[in-house]
Design an enzyme around this catalytic site. Structure first.
Site, short mmCIF file in Angstrom:
data_model
loop_
_atom_site.label_atom_id
_atom_site.label_comp_id
_atom_site.label_asym_id
_atom_site.label_seq_id
_atom_site.Cartn_x
_atom_site.Cartn_y
_atom_site.Cartn_z
N HIS A 53 51.90 97.83 76.33
CA HIS A 53 51.82 96.66 75.53
C HIS A 53 51.12 95.40 75.85
CE1 HIS A 53 55.13 98.04 72.43
NE2 HIS A 53 54.99 99.11 73.24
N TYR B 189 60.24 88.94 69.10
CA TYR B 189 61.40 88.18 69.65
C TYR B 189 61.59 86.92 68.51
CZ TYR B 189 61.13 90.14 74.31
OH TYR B 189 61.10 90.66 75.24
N PRO C 293 69.01 89.62 79.34
CA PRO C 293 67.80 90.55 79.37
C PRO C 293 66.66 89.94 78.39
CG PRO C 293 69.79 90.93 77.75
CD PRO C 293 70.19 89.96 78.50
N LYS D 6 63.63 91.18 82.70
CA LYS D 6 63.27 91.09 84.22
C LYS D 6 64.13 91.83 85.18
CE LYS D 6 59.72 88.34 84.41
NZ LYS D 6 59.01 89.63 83.91
N TYR E 285 56.12 86.91 81.92
CA TYR E 285 56.58 88.23 81.30
C TYR E 285 55.98 89.34 81.89
CZ TYR E 285 58.30 90.81 77.27
OH TYR E 285 59.09 91.97 76.57
C1 PHB Z 1 64.66 96.94 75.29
O1 PHB Z 1 63.55 97.57 74.83
O2 PHB Z 1 65.57 97.55 75.56
C2 PHB Z 1 64.29 95.51 75.58
C3 PHB Z 1 62.93 95.06 75.87
C4 PHB Z 1 62.71 93.81 75.86
C5 PHB Z 1 63.70 92.83 76.37
C6 PHB Z 1 64.85 93.31 76.55
C7 PHB Z 1 65.20 94.66 76.19
O3 PHB Z 1 63.56 91.65 76.73
#
Ligand code: PHB
Length: 398
Positions: free
Chosen positions: A74, A203, A292, A296, A384
């Site tokens: 990604h 997000y 989450p 990280k 990130y």
């Molecule tokens: C996930 O795909 O489970 C996931 C992706 C990004 C995050 C947290 C969880 O920041």
């Protein structure tokens, strides 16, 4: 009872423990990995899915790793707020990317590779005590899957056994000994059978709350929305779940499909007061927990392990103690940067239950400061995709 001997006793067969056993094997240090859970339990636990570029490069050392083949690169994420999407371009900002490859797949790769290499890896083994960490030979005692008591003498014990670590109290002097923060919200996570709703992760900050639109494959999607930490995961119908999710992602019509798993993720930040005592150290979730939002968790565990493997090579291989003495300080630097990033992403994107109108407008100002500034986008992209890892590891053989 027979008393067995190994160089390094690793408690916990998660990403940290398994990857550590691989790095130690590369430098000729034998280890035993113990986990209370069964192999199928470990391989099927649903966790997060983002790997930093540095983590993927480290996993290249694992024969048969599918991170690059089954996982997907990604090159950006979208921040959505005030009705608009803003892309953060990772390669354009920092020349790096991330990979979407779920943790349970990483675990399947690691377990298969370690077993193929002859690793002593024991599932269903419960550790009841870790003693003598201030002596030359710490001791791990417990019971095997069939209830037989065991005793393992080692040169070093590693707590890679997650947030309910049995090694942590030995290192910190108490089971709670750490810096701690709880958040007034949680994530409601779903897995559904549907095609992706967007090319990249979204997000989304909305007045109704935060949502994350993630993915698993062409046919399975992972999505989360902000919820009360005390919510009953079974109380909402599928239609209610879709309505709630949809309301948190204005501007995108989510492609719906049957929801086959739901769970509630508590939000916590934690760092143990001590990361090492004598001949024992903590790595991964045993040492720290992050919410989450910054993706990280597993990456930080792998970063700890790289530092500890180098330190153990120096100490157990060459009798030099500088790196093991420095481990708590060296690991802490990255841990606290990741703590900050995870807290920052969380507080910037979620709707706090007690937020005033001022707080809400300030938050939008913060989001705009990030997406409308090259420096802001670069900071987010750098954190990130992962700060550089000074691995100090020699190239893998073969
Ligand atoms: C996930 O795909 O489970 C996931 C992706 C990004 C995050 C947290 C969880 O920041």
């Amino acid at each position: 009872m027979t008393v067995e001997r190994t160089r390094v006793a690793i408690v916990g067969a998660g990403p940290a423990g398994l990857f550590l056993s691989h790095l130690l094997a590369e430098i000729g240090i034998d280890s035993v990995v113990l986990d209370q859970r069964s192999r199928s339990e470990i391989e099927s636990t649903i966790r997060a899915g983002i790997l930093e570029q540095g983590t993927v490069e480290l996993l290249d050392r694992i024969p048969g790793s599918r991170a690059r083949t089954v996982g997907h690169r990604h090159d950006g994420i979208q921040l959505r707020f005030a009705g608009e999407g803003h892309r953060i371009d990772f390669p354009g900002s920092v020349g790096r990317s991330v990979w979407l490859y779920p943790q349970h797949e990483v675990l399947q790769d690691l377990i298969a590779a370690r077993l193929a290499a002859g690793q002593d890896l024991r599932f269903g083994a419960t550790v009841t005590a870790v003693t003598g960490v201030d002596s030359e030979t710490p001791r791990v005692t417990g019971t095997t899957a069939d209830g037989t008591p065991f005793e393992l003498l080692a040169d070093f014990v590693v707590g890679a056994d997650g947030s309910r670590s049995v090694v942590r109290p030995v290192v910190t002097g108490s089971s709670t000994g750490g810096y701690f923060r709880e958040y007034p919200f949680a994530w409601f996570g779903i897995l559904c059978e549907a095609p992706p709703s967007a090319d990249e992760l979204i997000y989304s900050n909305a007045p109704e709350g935060f949502a994350l639109i993630s993915q698993r494959s062409e046919t399975v999607q992972r999505m989360y929305f902000q919820c009360d930490p005390h919510i009953d995961a079974d109380a909402l119908s599928e239609a209610q779940l879709w309505d709630t999710l949809q309301a948190c992602v204005p501007g995108t019509t989510l492609t719906e499909g049957p929801i086959f798993q739901r769970d509630v993720l508590r939000f916590r930040s934690f760092v143990a007061h001590e990361l090492r005592r004598g001949r024992a150290a903590l790595v991964g979730d045993a040492a720290h927990t992050v919410p989450p939002t910054g993706a990280k968790g597993m990456n930080l565990a792998i970063a700890d392990v790289v530092l500890l493997a180098r330190a153990l090579e120096e100490w157990l291989g060459h009798g030099r103690t500088e790196l093991i003495d420095a481990y708590p300080e060296t690991a802490s630097r990255r841990i606290w940067k990741a703590q900050h990033f995870s807290w920052w992403m969380t507080s910037m994107l979620h709707a706090a239950p007690d937020a005033s109108e001022f707080d809400r407008l300030r938050q939008l100002g913060e989001l705009r400061s990030v997406v409308e500034s090259e420096a802001g986008r670069t900071y987010l992209a750098e954190a990130y995709t992962g700060w550089p890892l000074e691995t100090g590891l020699t190239a893998p053989v073969g």
